[in-house]
Design a protein around this motif. Structure first.
Motif, short mmCIF file in Angstrom:
data_model
loop_
_atom_site.label_atom_id
_atom_site.label_comp_id
_atom_site.label_asym_id
_atom_site.label_seq_id
_atom_site.Cartn_x
_atom_site.Cartn_y
_atom_site.Cartn_z
N MET A 1 31.08 11.96 -3.35
CA MET A 1 30.77 13.22 -3.96
C MET A 1 32.08 13.95 -4.25
N PRO A 2 32.51 13.95 -5.48
CA PRO A 2 33.76 14.60 -5.81
C PRO A 2 33.66 16.11 -5.67
N ILE A 3 34.81 16.67 -5.34
CA ILE A 3 34.89 18.11 -5.17
C ILE A 3 34.86 18.81 -6.54
N ILE A 4 35.44 18.19 -7.51
CA ILE A 4 35.53 18.77 -8.85
C ILE A 4 34.31 18.32 -9.66
N ASN A 5 33.76 19.19 -10.44
CA ASN A 5 32.60 18.87 -11.27
C ASN A 5 33.08 18.10 -12.49
N THR A 6 32.77 16.79 -12.52
CA THR A 6 33.26 15.93 -13.61
C THR A 6 32.49 16.18 -14.91
N LEU A 7 31.32 16.73 -14.81
CA LEU A 7 30.54 17.03 -16.02
C LEU A 7 31.25 18.08 -16.87
N GLU A 8 31.79 19.07 -16.19
CA GLU A 8 32.52 20.12 -16.91
C GLU A 8 33.79 19.54 -17.54
N ILE A 9 34.45 18.65 -16.81
CA ILE A 9 35.66 18.03 -17.35
C ILE A 9 35.30 17.19 -18.58
N TYR A 10 34.18 16.48 -18.49
CA TYR A 10 33.73 15.65 -19.61
C TYR A 10 33.48 16.52 -20.84
N GLU A 11 32.83 17.65 -20.63
CA GLU A 11 32.54 18.55 -21.75
C GLU A 11 33.84 19.06 -22.37
N GLU B 1 38.16 7.82 -4.59
CA GLU B 1 39.11 7.08 -3.76
C GLU B 1 39.96 8.04 -2.93
N TYR B 2 40.36 9.12 -3.55
CA TYR B 2 41.16 10.12 -2.81
C TYR B 2 40.35 10.70 -1.66
N GLN B 3 39.04 11.00 -1.94
CA GLN B 3 38.19 11.56 -0.89
C GLN B 3 38.00 10.55 0.24
N LYS B 4 37.82 9.26 -0.10
CA LYS B 4 37.66 8.23 0.93
C LYS B 4 38.92 8.13 1.80
N LYS B 5 40.07 8.18 1.13
CA LYS B 5 41.32 8.14 1.89
C LYS B 5 41.45 9.35 2.80
N GLU C 1 39.00 11.07 4.07
CA GLU C 1 38.04 10.94 5.16
C GLU C 1 38.56 10.00 6.25
N SER C 2 39.30 8.97 5.81
CA SER C 2 39.84 8.05 6.81
C SER C 2 40.95 8.72 7.63
N PHE C 3 41.58 9.73 7.04
CA PHE C 3 42.63 10.45 7.78
C PHE C 3 42.06 11.52 8.69
N LEU C 4 40.93 12.06 8.34
CA LEU C 4 40.35 13.13 9.14
C LEU C 4 39.77 12.57 10.44
N ALA C 5 39.95 13.32 11.50
CA ALA C 5 39.43 12.90 12.79
C ALA C 5 37.98 13.35 12.91
N THR C 6 37.18 12.45 13.42
CA THR C 6 35.78 12.80 13.65
C THR C 6 35.62 13.25 15.10
N LYS C 7 34.41 13.75 15.40
CA LYS C 7 34.13 14.18 16.76
C LYS C 7 34.24 13.00 17.72
N ASP C 8 33.81 11.84 17.25
CA ASP C 8 33.90 10.64 18.10
C ASP C 8 35.37 10.29 18.38
N ASP C 9 36.20 10.42 17.34
CA ASP C 9 37.63 10.14 17.54
C ASP C 9 38.23 11.11 18.54
N ILE C 10 37.87 12.36 18.41
CA ILE C 10 38.39 13.38 19.34
C ILE C 10 37.87 13.12 20.74
N ALA C 11 36.59 12.76 20.86
CA ALA C 11 36.03 12.47 22.19
C ALA C 11 36.72 11.26 22.80
N LYS C 12 36.95 10.21 21.99
CA LYS C 12 37.66 9.03 22.50
C LYS C 12 39.07 9.39 22.95
N LEU C 13 39.72 10.20 22.12
CA LEU C 13 41.08 10.62 22.47
C LEU C 13 41.08 11.43 23.76
N ARG C 14 40.08 12.30 23.92
CA ARG C 14 39.98 13.09 25.16
C ARG C 14 39.80 12.17 26.37
#
Length: 153
Positions: free
Chosen positions: A1-11, A35-39, A41-54
């Motif tokens: 789900m891209p942050i930017i509305n591509t429909l508006e860009i297309y118009e 692809e940028y969003q997926k990358k 997301e892979s950099f962002l820590a999830t609650k599970d990652d934080i719990a594991k780290l704790r």
């Protein structure tokens, strides 16, 4: 789900480019944004990652705490042994010092007794010498008095 509305860009792109070109550019932009969003997301820590780290940190802290406690216990044991050794050495040194002091005092007493005996002998000799000279003067005075009395008569 891209942050930017591509429909508006297309118009917006459709007014400047052909429809196929605008669609292609929009799809490429949408794909790169996904692809940028997926990358991201892979950099962002999830609650599970934080719990594991704790949990990992808790385990590390607990193991370090145990290691530290063991080190402190070992250090205490070593210090107790060292203190006991020092006490033993100090007792031995004090005992040696007391023995040396007693020996020195005994020698000093003997020397003092010898010196006192020498002074007593010297005093006795001086006393005998004084008495000898006293008799000599008494005899001399007696002779002088007798001669003066003979001379006066």
């Amino acid at each position: 789900m891209p942050i930017i509305n591509t429909l508006e860009i297309y118009e917006d792109l459709k007014s400047q480019f052909k429809e196929d070109e605008a669609r292609t550019l929009t799809k490429a932009l949408e794909k790169s944004l996904e692809e940028y969003q997926k990358k991201q997301e892979s950099f962002l820590a999830t609650k599970d990652d934080i719990a594991k780290l704790r949990e990992e940190l808790k385990d590390d802290i607990n193991s370090l705490s145990l290691i530290t406690k063991n080190d402190i216990a070992n250090l205490r044991s070593e210090l107790k042994d060292d203190i006991a050794n020092l006490r033993s050495e100090l007792k031995d040194d004090i005992t040696k010092f007391q023995i040396e002091t007693k020996n020195d005092m005994t020698k000093l007493r003997e020397e003092l007794k010898e010196d006192i005996n020498k002074v007593r002998n010297d005093l006795a000799n001086a006393k005998a010498e004084i008495i000898k000279w006293l008799f000599i003067f008494l005899i001399g005075q007696g002779a002088t008095i007798i001669s003066i009395l003979k001379f006066i008569k």
